[in-house]
Each structure stands twice: as C-alpha cells, then as structure tokens.
Design a protein around this motif. Structure first.
Motif, PDB file in Angstrom:
ATOM      1  N   LEU A  44      55.382  16.926 145.821  1.00 28.21           N
ATOM      2  CA  LEU A  44      56.164  17.378 146.976  1.00 28.21           C
ATOM      3  C   LEU A  44      56.203  16.291 148.047  1.00 28.21           C
ATOM      4  O   LEU A  44      55.209  15.642 148.328  1.00 28.21           O
ATOM      5  CB  LEU A  44      55.575  18.655 147.576  1.00 28.21           C
ATOM      6  CG  LEU A  44      55.748  19.930 146.776  1.00 28.21           C
ATOM      7  CD1 LEU A  44      55.076  21.091 147.491  1.00 28.21           C
ATOM      8  CD2 LEU A  44      57.216  20.242 146.529  1.00 28.21           C
ATOM      9  N   ALA A  45      57.344  16.137 148.647  1.00 25.86           N
ATOM     10  CA  ALA A  45      57.512  15.171 149.734  1.00 25.86           C
ATOM     11  C   ALA A  45      57.002  15.784 151.040  1.00 25.86           C
ATOM     12  O   ALA A  45      56.485  16.903 151.065  1.00 25.86           O
ATOM     13  CB  ALA A  45      58.988  14.803 149.852  1.00 25.86           C
ATOM     14  N   ASP A  46      57.175  15.076 152.107  1.00 32.06           N
ATOM     15  CA  ASP A  46      56.801  15.539 153.442  1.00 32.06           C
ATOM     16  C   ASP A  46      57.631  16.775 153.792  1.00 32.06           C
ATOM     17  O   ASP A  46      58.859  16.721 153.801  1.00 32.06           O
ATOM     18  CB  ASP A  46      57.057  14.418 154.444  1.00 32.06           C
ATOM     19  CG  ASP A  46      56.739  14.807 155.872  1.00 32.06           C
ATOM     20  OD1 ASP A  46      56.140  15.888 156.093  1.00 32.06           O
ATOM     21  OD2 ASP A  46      57.101  14.035 156.775  1.00 32.06           O
ATOM     22  N   LEU A  47      56.969  17.888 154.052  1.00 34.13           N
ATOM     23  CA  LEU A  47      57.652  19.138 154.356  1.00 34.13           C
ATOM     24  C   LEU A  47      57.642  19.471 155.852  1.00 34.13           C
ATOM     25  O   LEU A  47      58.015  20.571 156.241  1.00 34.13           O
ATOM     26  CB  LEU A  47      57.020  20.285 153.569  1.00 34.13           C
ATOM     27  CG  LEU A  47      57.041  20.164 152.048  1.00 34.13           C
ATOM     28  CD1 LEU A  47      56.325  21.348 151.407  1.00 34.13           C
ATOM     29  CD2 LEU A  47      58.458  20.044 151.531  1.00 34.13           C
ATOM     30  N   TRP A  77      45.011  17.427 150.380  1.00 32.54           N
ATOM     31  CA  TRP A  77      46.218  18.152 150.778  1.00 32.54           C
ATOM     32  C   TRP A  77      46.066  18.722 152.182  1.00 32.54           C
ATOM     33  O   TRP A  77      44.964  19.085 152.600  1.00 32.54           O
ATOM     34  CB  TRP A  77      46.514  19.297 149.820  1.00 32.54           C
ATOM     35  CG  TRP A  77      46.877  18.877 148.429  1.00 32.54           C
ATOM     36  CD1 TRP A  77      47.359  17.661 148.017  1.00 32.54           C
ATOM     37  CD2 TRP A  77      46.790  19.674 147.248  1.00 32.54           C
ATOM     38  NE1 TRP A  77      47.578  17.658 146.661  1.00 32.54           N
ATOM     39  CE2 TRP A  77      47.245  18.883 146.167  1.00 32.54           C
ATOM     40  CE3 TRP A  77      46.388  20.972 147.001  1.00 32.54           C
ATOM     41  CZ2 TRP A  77      47.296  19.370 144.862  1.00 32.54           C
ATOM     42  CZ3 TRP A  77      46.439  21.448 145.715  1.00 32.54           C
ATOM     43  CH2 TRP A  77      46.892  20.652 144.656  1.00 32.54           C
ATOM     44  N   THR A  78      47.178  18.835 152.887  1.00 36.23           N
ATOM     45  CA  THR A  78      47.176  19.424 154.224  1.00 36.23           C
ATOM     46  C   THR A  78      47.998  20.707 154.293  1.00 36.23           C
ATOM     47  O   THR A  78      48.059  21.333 155.345  1.00 36.23           O
ATOM     48  CB  THR A  78      47.723  18.414 155.262  1.00 36.23           C
ATOM     49  OG1 THR A  78      49.049  18.037 154.871  1.00 36.23           O
ATOM     50  CG2 THR A  78      46.832  17.183 155.350  1.00 36.23           C
ATOM     51  N   LEU A  79      48.636  21.087 153.199  1.00 41.10           N
ATOM     52  CA  LEU A  79      49.446  22.302 153.188  1.00 41.10           C
ATOM     53  C   LEU A  79      48.580  23.534 153.442  1.00 41.10           C
ATOM     54  O   LEU A  79      47.440  23.607 152.960  1.00 41.10           O
ATOM     55  CB  LEU A  79      50.130  22.468 151.830  1.00 41.10           C
ATOM     56  CG  LEU A  79      51.230  21.478 151.483  1.00 41.10           C
ATOM     57  CD1 LEU A  79      51.609  21.612 150.015  1.00 41.10           C
ATOM     58  CD2 LEU A  79      52.428  21.693 152.381  1.00 41.10           C
ATOM     59  N   PRO A  80      49.095  24.521 154.156  1.00 38.79           N
ATOM     60  CA  PRO A  80      48.348  25.768 154.328  1.00 38.79           C
ATOM     61  C   PRO A  80      48.171  26.460 152.978  1.00 38.79           C
ATOM     62  O   PRO A  80      49.087  26.485 152.161  1.00 38.79           O
ATOM     63  CB  PRO A  80      49.251  26.610 155.237  1.00 38.79           C
ATOM     64  CG  PRO A  80      50.259  25.675 155.804  1.00 38.79           C
ATOM     65  CD  PRO A  80      50.371  24.528 154.865  1.00 38.79           C
ATOM     66  N   GLY A 150      62.133  27.352 136.604  1.00 41.02           N
ATOM     67  CA  GLY A 150      63.019  27.541 137.743  1.00 41.02           C
ATOM     68  C   GLY A 150      62.497  26.898 139.017  1.00 41.02           C
ATOM     69  O   GLY A 150      63.258  26.638 139.939  1.00 41.02           O
ATOM     70  N   THR A 151      61.205  26.622 139.060  1.00 41.18           N
ATOM     71  CA  THR A 151      60.639  25.980 140.255  1.00 41.18           C
ATOM     72  C   THR A 151      60.774  24.459 140.203  1.00 41.18           C
ATOM     73  O   THR A 151      60.656  23.803 141.227  1.00 41.18           O
ATOM     74  CB  THR A 151      59.145  26.322 140.420  1.00 41.18           C
ATOM     75  OG1 THR A 151      58.426  25.835 139.289  1.00 41.18           O
ATOM     76  CG2 THR A 151      58.927  27.818 140.557  1.00 41.18           C
ATOM     77  N   GLU A 152      61.037  23.916 139.033  1.00 39.88           N
ATOM     78  CA  GLU A 152      61.052  22.456 138.883  1.00 39.88           C
ATOM     79  C   GLU A 152      62.160  21.771 139.670  1.00 39.88           C
ATOM     80  O   GLU A 152      62.000  20.655 140.126  1.00 39.88           O
ATOM     81  CB  GLU A 152      61.172  22.072 137.410  1.00 39.88           C
ATOM     82  CG  GLU A 152      59.954  22.427 136.622  1.00 39.88           C
ATOM     83  CD  GLU A 152      60.137  22.167 135.154  1.00 39.88           C
ATOM     84  OE1 GLU A 152      61.229  21.754 134.728  1.00 39.88           O
ATOM     85  OE2 GLU A 152      59.166  22.388 134.415  1.00 39.88           O
ATOM     86  N   ARG A 153      63.285  22.420 139.832  1.00 43.53           N
ATOM     87  CA  ARG A 153      64.384  21.789 140.554  1.00 43.53           C
ATOM     88  C   ARG A 153      64.043  21.585 142.026  1.00 43.53           C
ATOM     89  O   ARG A 153      64.752  20.904 142.748  1.00 43.53           O
ATOM     90  CB  ARG A 153      65.672  22.593 140.396  1.00 43.53           C
ATOM     91  CG  ARG A 153      65.639  23.936 141.086  1.00 43.53           C
ATOM     92  CD  ARG A 153      66.983  24.647 140.936  1.00 43.53           C
ATOM     93  NE  ARG A 153      67.037  25.827 141.760  1.00 43.53           N
ATOM     94  CZ  ARG A 153      67.338  25.828 143.063  1.00 43.53           C
ATOM     95  NH1 ARG A 153      67.606  24.725 143.681  1.00 43.53           N
ATOM     96  NH2 ARG A 153      67.364  26.957 143.740  1.00 43.53           N
ATOM     97  N   LEU A 154      62.957  22.176 142.468  1.00 47.09           N
ATOM     98  CA  LEU A 154      62.542  22.066 143.858  1.00 47.09           C
ATOM     99  C   LEU A 154      61.580  20.902 144.074  1.00 47.09           C
ATOM    100  O   LEU A 154      60.978  20.767 145.126  1.00 47.09           O
ATOM    101  CB  LEU A 154      61.901  23.382 144.297  1.00 47.09           C
ATOM    102  CG  LEU A 154      62.787  24.604 144.047  1.00 47.09           C
ATOM    103  CD1 LEU A 154      62.016  25.884 144.267  1.00 47.09           C
ATOM    104  CD2 LEU A 154      64.027  24.552 144.908  1.00 47.09           C
ATOM    105  N   SER A 155      61.430  20.070 143.076  1.00 49.99           N
ATOM    106  CA  SER A 155      60.563  18.900 143.135  1.00 49.99           C
ATOM    107  C   SER A 155      61.320  17.718 142.535  1.00 49.99           C
ATOM    108  O   SER A 155      62.104  17.870 141.608  1.00 49.99           O
ATOM    109  CB  SER A 155      59.291  19.187 142.324  1.00 49.99           C
ATOM    110  OG  SER A 155      58.651  18.031 141.927  1.00 49.99           O
ATOM    111  N   ASP A 156      61.095  16.541 143.053  1.00 50.16           N
ATOM    112  CA  ASP A 156      61.834  15.361 142.594  1.00 50.16           C
ATOM    113  C   ASP A 156      61.341  14.806 141.259  1.00 50.16           C
ATOM    114  O   ASP A 156      62.132  14.264 140.491  1.00 50.16           O
ATOM    115  CB  ASP A 156      61.733  14.238 143.633  1.00 50.16           C
ATOM    116  CG  ASP A 156      62.381  14.631 144.940  1.00 50.16           C
ATOM    117  OD1 ASP A 156      63.318  15.445 144.926  1.00 50.16           O
ATOM    118  OD2 ASP A 156      61.942  14.118 145.982  1.00 50.16           O
ATOM    119  N   GLY A 157      60.064  14.893 140.975  1.00 48.26           N
ATOM    120  CA  GLY A 157      59.487  14.231 139.808  1.00 48.26           C
ATOM    121  C   GLY A 157      60.164  14.558 138.499  1.00 48.26           C
ATOM    122  O   GLY A 157      60.563  13.667 137.742  1.00 48.26           O
TER     123      GLY A 157
END
Length: 187
Positions: A44-47, A77-80, A150-157
């Motif tokens: 994931l990139a910077d959100l 990681w810094t994500l909640p 279906g979640t993969e399209r939400l990530s660039d890799g």
C-alpha cells in the motif's frame, strides 16, 4: 484508546463519515499475520491523503490487541489496527468461517456453492476482505465489500506484475519449464 472493532463508529466514523476496513487474516492462535495480507499491506502507498477526503482506513483482525500491536511494531506499520477478538465482527462480515457461529459464506457464495464449484477458498478459518462504511448522522451503513482477488485491484503490486511476461509467479501456478518460480507471500 479502546482497540476493538465493535467500536468502529465511535473511533473512526466519529471523525470522518467514510471508513475503509481491511479484514486482515490473523487468527487468535497465530503468532504472526497472514503472509498474503502482510504482502498486501506492504504494497500500500501513502494513504494520508484519505483524511483530507473525509475517509479513514483501518485494519481489523481477530487476534487480541497485544499480538496485533507486536506484529505492527515488527513490520514498522503506522496504519490503525483494531482487534475484533471476542466479538462477532468477523463472522458478521464473513471473513471468519465457522458454521458453529454463523452460516459459512465467502465471496457471496454459501459453503455448498463453494464446495460444488471447487472454490479455492476453504470453508472454515480466516479469510480476507475489504469493506466500506458510511455514516450519515447517527446511522452507519455497510456500502461495499470485496473478497478474495477482488481486493487486489486496490493495490499496485499485482496490477504491475500482471503486465509483465512472468506475471505473478504464484506458487500454485502451473508454470512452463524454465519459468521463474519462487516462493511468494502465499508460500
């Protein structure tokens, strides 16, 4: 701060009307998170720009908070990240499959449908997903869920790998002789 998923609206929807939840596979018995989910979060990139658009992003897992906190620290990681330990949250969103607790359904298929179609997903245990919630005044709405690939399209890799000649090089793929095959996050 209470780190339980049951308080999603109080914690994150109180500050922003939109919430994206990644259901990260981390069973209470496991010592570390799912390798595939770990790879997903790593890509994931910077959100940080989400908050400017009234949106929060949070991870939710069934493992108790101390395990999640330790893994989060190990990964840097810094994500909640919230724990749904001891609640029905994961069962309600069909990412923990246990027919003793709730009817088994994953990716909008019942257990019988998954077995009949020989779906690659198991019919018990942990699965991943992404859900979106929206708050209007005091009402919280579940607006969207994506499961499995279906979640993969939400990530660039994965999108980038899909454009390459060697592709994803997943462990389970039947690759031609001489094709690179290395253990992936799934291995």
């Amino acid at each position: 701060m209470d780190r339980t998923a049951g308080n999603l609206s109080a914690i994150f929807l109180a500050t922003c009307p939109q919430l994206i939840v990644y259901h990260f596979m981390f069973d209470p018995e496991w010592e570390k998170g799912c390798p595939g989910c770990t790879g997903y979060i790593d890509t994931l990139a910077d959100l940080s720009f989400l908050s400017a658009r009234n949106t929060n992003f949070v991870l939710v897992s069934r493992a108790p908070w101390p395990k999640l906190e330790a893994y989060k620290k190990q990964k840097g990681w810094t994500l909640p990240w919230l724990s749904s330990f001891g609640s029905d949250f994961n069962y309600d969103f069909h990412v923990t499959l246990d027919e003793k607790v709730a009817p088994v359904e994953y990716n909008y298929r019942s257990k019988a449908e998954m077995i009949a179609k020989q779906a690659p997903n198991p019919t018990e245990g942990e699965e991943h997903s992404l859900s979106v919630f929206f708050r209007v005044r005091d009402e919280v709405y579940h607006c969207y869920s994506a499961f499995a690939r279906g979640t993969e399209r939400l990530s660039d890799g994965y999108s980038l790998l899909d454009m390459t000649p060697y592709g994803r090089q997943d462990d389970w793929e039947d690759s031609p002789a001489g094709w690179p095959q290395k253990p992936t996050y799934g291995g």
